[in-house]
Write an enzyme that holds these catalytic residues in place. Structure first.
Site, PDB file in Angstrom:
ATOM      1  N   ASP A  27      -6.350  -7.332   4.527  1.00 30.31           N
ATOM      2  CA  ASP A  27      -7.401  -6.548   3.879  1.00 30.31           C
ATOM      3  C   ASP A  27      -8.473  -7.493   3.328  1.00 30.31           C
ATOM      4  OD1 ASP A  27      -9.266  -4.446   2.746  1.00 30.31           O
ATOM      5  OD2 ASP A  27      -8.184  -4.917   0.655  1.00 30.31           O
ATOM      6  N   TYR A  63       0.769  -1.395  -0.025  1.00 28.71           N
ATOM      7  CA  TYR A  63      -0.030  -0.007  -0.150  1.00 28.71           C
ATOM      8  C   TYR A  63       0.739   1.211  -0.243  1.00 28.71           C
ATOM      9  CZ  TYR A  63      -4.588  -2.104   0.947  1.00 28.71           C
ATOM     10  OH  TYR A  63      -5.605  -3.114   0.933  1.00 28.71           O
ATOM     11  N   ASP A  80     -12.336  -9.315   4.676  1.00 32.84           N
ATOM     12  CA  ASP A  80     -13.440  -9.184   3.997  1.00 32.84           C
ATOM     13  C   ASP A  80     -14.084 -10.689   3.785  1.00 32.84           C
ATOM     14  OD1 ASP A  80     -13.494  -6.435   3.689  1.00 32.84           O
ATOM     15  OD2 ASP A  80     -14.195  -6.464   1.566  1.00 32.84           O
ATOM     16  N   LYS A 119       3.384 -15.422   3.293  1.00 31.48           N
ATOM     17  CA  LYS A 119       3.287 -16.053   1.920  1.00 31.48           C
ATOM     18  C   LYS A 119       4.982 -16.479   2.089  1.00 31.48           C
ATOM     19  CE  LYS A 119       2.131 -17.853  -2.144  1.00 31.48           C
ATOM     20  NZ  LYS A 119       1.265 -19.235  -2.344  1.00 31.48           N
ATOM     21  N   ASP A 153      -2.443 -18.446   1.173  1.00 28.76           N
ATOM     22  CA  ASP A 153      -3.563 -19.270   0.385  1.00 28.76           C
ATOM     23  C   ASP A 153      -4.295 -20.303   1.149  1.00 28.76           C
ATOM     24  OD1 ASP A 153      -1.434 -20.644   0.328  1.00 28.76           O
ATOM     25  OD2 ASP A 153      -1.170 -21.142  -1.694  1.00 28.76           O
TER      26      ASP A 153
HETATM   27  C1  IPM Z   1     -10.242  -1.262   3.801  1.00 29.29           C
HETATM   28  C2  IPM Z   1     -10.609  -0.604   2.491  1.00 29.29           C
HETATM   29  C3  IPM Z   1      -9.199   0.333   1.970  1.00 29.29           C
HETATM   30  C4  IPM Z   1      -8.126  -0.666   2.271  1.00 29.29           C
HETATM   31  C5  IPM Z   1      -9.022   0.898   0.799  1.00 29.29           C
HETATM   32  C6  IPM Z   1     -10.291   1.734   0.552  1.00 29.29           C
HETATM   33  C7  IPM Z   1      -8.081   1.740   0.606  1.00 29.29           C
HETATM   34  O1  IPM Z   1     -10.617  -1.783   1.529  1.00 29.29           O
HETATM   35  O2  IPM Z   1     -10.351  -0.184   4.784  1.00 29.29           O
HETATM   36  O3  IPM Z   1     -10.301  -2.363   3.896  1.00 29.29           O
HETATM   37  O4  IPM Z   1      -7.654  -1.374   1.241  1.00 29.29           O
HETATM   38  O5  IPM Z   1      -7.576  -0.539   3.472  1.00 29.29           O
HETATM   39 MN    MN Z   2     -10.944  -3.632   2.414  1.00 28.02          MN
END
Ligand code: IPM
Ligand code: MN
Ligand code: NAD
Length: 366
Positions: free
Chosen positions: A242, A141, A246, A186, A218
């Protein structure tokens, strides 16, 4: 107590869910006699529209001076032109870096009432109670980026110090929970991951009471679906965290339910739901505000030291999940305002849905 809270509603559903979280914080303040002063500032696409920059100096100055920062979400198709000079997400990354919030805690519990709503079988999600500790201010990032006509690169770099500080947060947290830490990397391919693994292994000697496991990313993606209840604290680098968080959020029923706390050396943290600006439902008043409301609970706990109030908000959310009303992403039909009003009502009634609500994430930074 008195506290100054900067709000950054942002874009899309960001303002809708932030309004709900603020309403809950106001209810908490009234109930306990606190004085919370809210200061709304621009971040992301709305800031680009207003002044050409995703992180205006005024926003940064207000955040630097606050007791805590509550963020909705940034971004959306309107600002997603790949050729654009500035992007909303740059504002968010710039803010995380400026506040030095290197440890992003993403707790995940599967509430009993929602087990049937999970994409996984009930018995597989029963008892899931884990926390991701995602490194937030390093890795790909923030590495050097290059682009020419027919190639591009994003450098992924980590220093030992960056790995150590976030790993210590994870070890401390594991020590106060069930004593089990899973470090995800990884290391079979990436040099940064080999440094990550050897650093975590070395630190483990300082935490003999914590059982450490290493897992490749993975297979971790697969294991989160096949045995999620096995995990306690999961520490990993920025991009892996990240993606995996999710994935894991879906296990609990919806991305709309997951909160986060971004912490560093200072007491002022950054609190945001893990979901984005949800352009597909923005403006309809139907977003699930519970991820934002649970982020406000983390704010009460970590930046204001109000543990009892945090537990009360979590109990009120658990109560609403158990009895309804439910937002659409959780199979109900309630709009954002209705869900928020139900949480405030449960709070006023002083409900305690004990088993679901006590202390999911202890204080651990700073
Ligand atoms: C999160 C989001 C952010 C990230 C993006 C919007 C920069 O996906 O907070 O999880 O990848 O950190
Ligand atoms: Mn995210
Ligand atoms: P998203 O999280 O915005 O949406 C993914 C899906 O989940 C959509 O179908 C959406 O409707 C649903 N969803 C998300 N939050 C919800 C909620 N609270 N209630 C009900 N449904 C919800 O991810 P995306 O569509 O990939 O990204 C959209 C934009 O958001 C992008 O510009 C991205 O960069 C940005 N984003 C911002 C943040 C942040 O500000 N912290 C986080 C993630 C993504």
């Amino acid at each position: 107590m008195k506290a100054r809270i900067v709000t950054l509603p942002g874009d899309g559903i960001g303002p809708e869910v932030t309004a709900a979280a603020v309403a809950v914080l106001e209810a908490v303040a009234t109930r306990h006699g606190h004085a919370f002063a809210f200061d709304a500032q621009r971040l992301g696409g709305c800031a680009i529209d207003a002044c050409g920059e995703p992180l205006p100096a005024a926003t940064l100055a207000a955040c630097a001076d606050a007791d805590a920062v509550l963020l909705g979400a940034v971004g959306g198709p309107r600002w997603s032109d790949p050729a654009a000079r500035v992007r909303p997400e740059q504002g968010l990354l710039g803010l995380r870096a400026a506040l030095g919030v290197y440890a992003n805690l993403r707790p995940l519990r599967v509430h009993r009432a929602l087990a049937a709503h999970s994409p996984l079988k009930d018995e597989r999600v029963a008892g899931v109670d884990l926390v991701f500790v995602r490194e937030l201010t390093g890795g790909a990032y923030f590495g050097r980026k290059q682009r020419d006509a027919d190639s591009a690169s994003d450098e992924c770099r980590y220093s030992v110090a960056e790995i150590e500080r976030v790993a210590r947060v994870a070890f401390e947290l594991a020590r106060r929970r069930r004593g089990h830490l899973t470090s995800v990397d990884k290391a079979n391919v990436l040099e940064t991951s080999r440094l990550w693994r050897s650093t975590v292994t070395r630190l483990a000697a300082d935490y003999p009471d914590v059982r450490v496991e290493h897992q490749l990313v993975d297979s971790m993606a697969m294991l989160l679906l096949t045995r999620p209840a096995h995990y306690d604290v999961i520490v990993t680098e920025n991009l892996f965290g990240d993606i995996l968080s999710d994935e894991a959020a879906a296990l609990a029923g919806s991305l709309g339910l997951s909160p986060s706390a971004s912490l560093g050396a200072r007491r002022c943290g950054l609190y945001e739901p893990i979901h984005g600006s949800a352009p597909d439902i923005a403006g309809h008043g139907i977003a699930n505000p519970l991820g934002a409301i649970l982020s406000a609970a983390l704010l009460l706990r970590h930046s204001l030291g109000l543990e009892r109030e945090a537990v009360e908000v979590e109990a009120a959310v658990a109560q609403v999940l158990a009895t309804g009303p439910r937002p659409r992403d959780l199979g109900g039909s309630a709009d954002t305002a209705t869900v928020c009003a139900a949480v405030c009502a449960a709070l006023a009634a002083g409900t305690r849905a004990a088993a679901q609500c006590s202390d999911p994430v202890d204080s651990c930074c700073g």
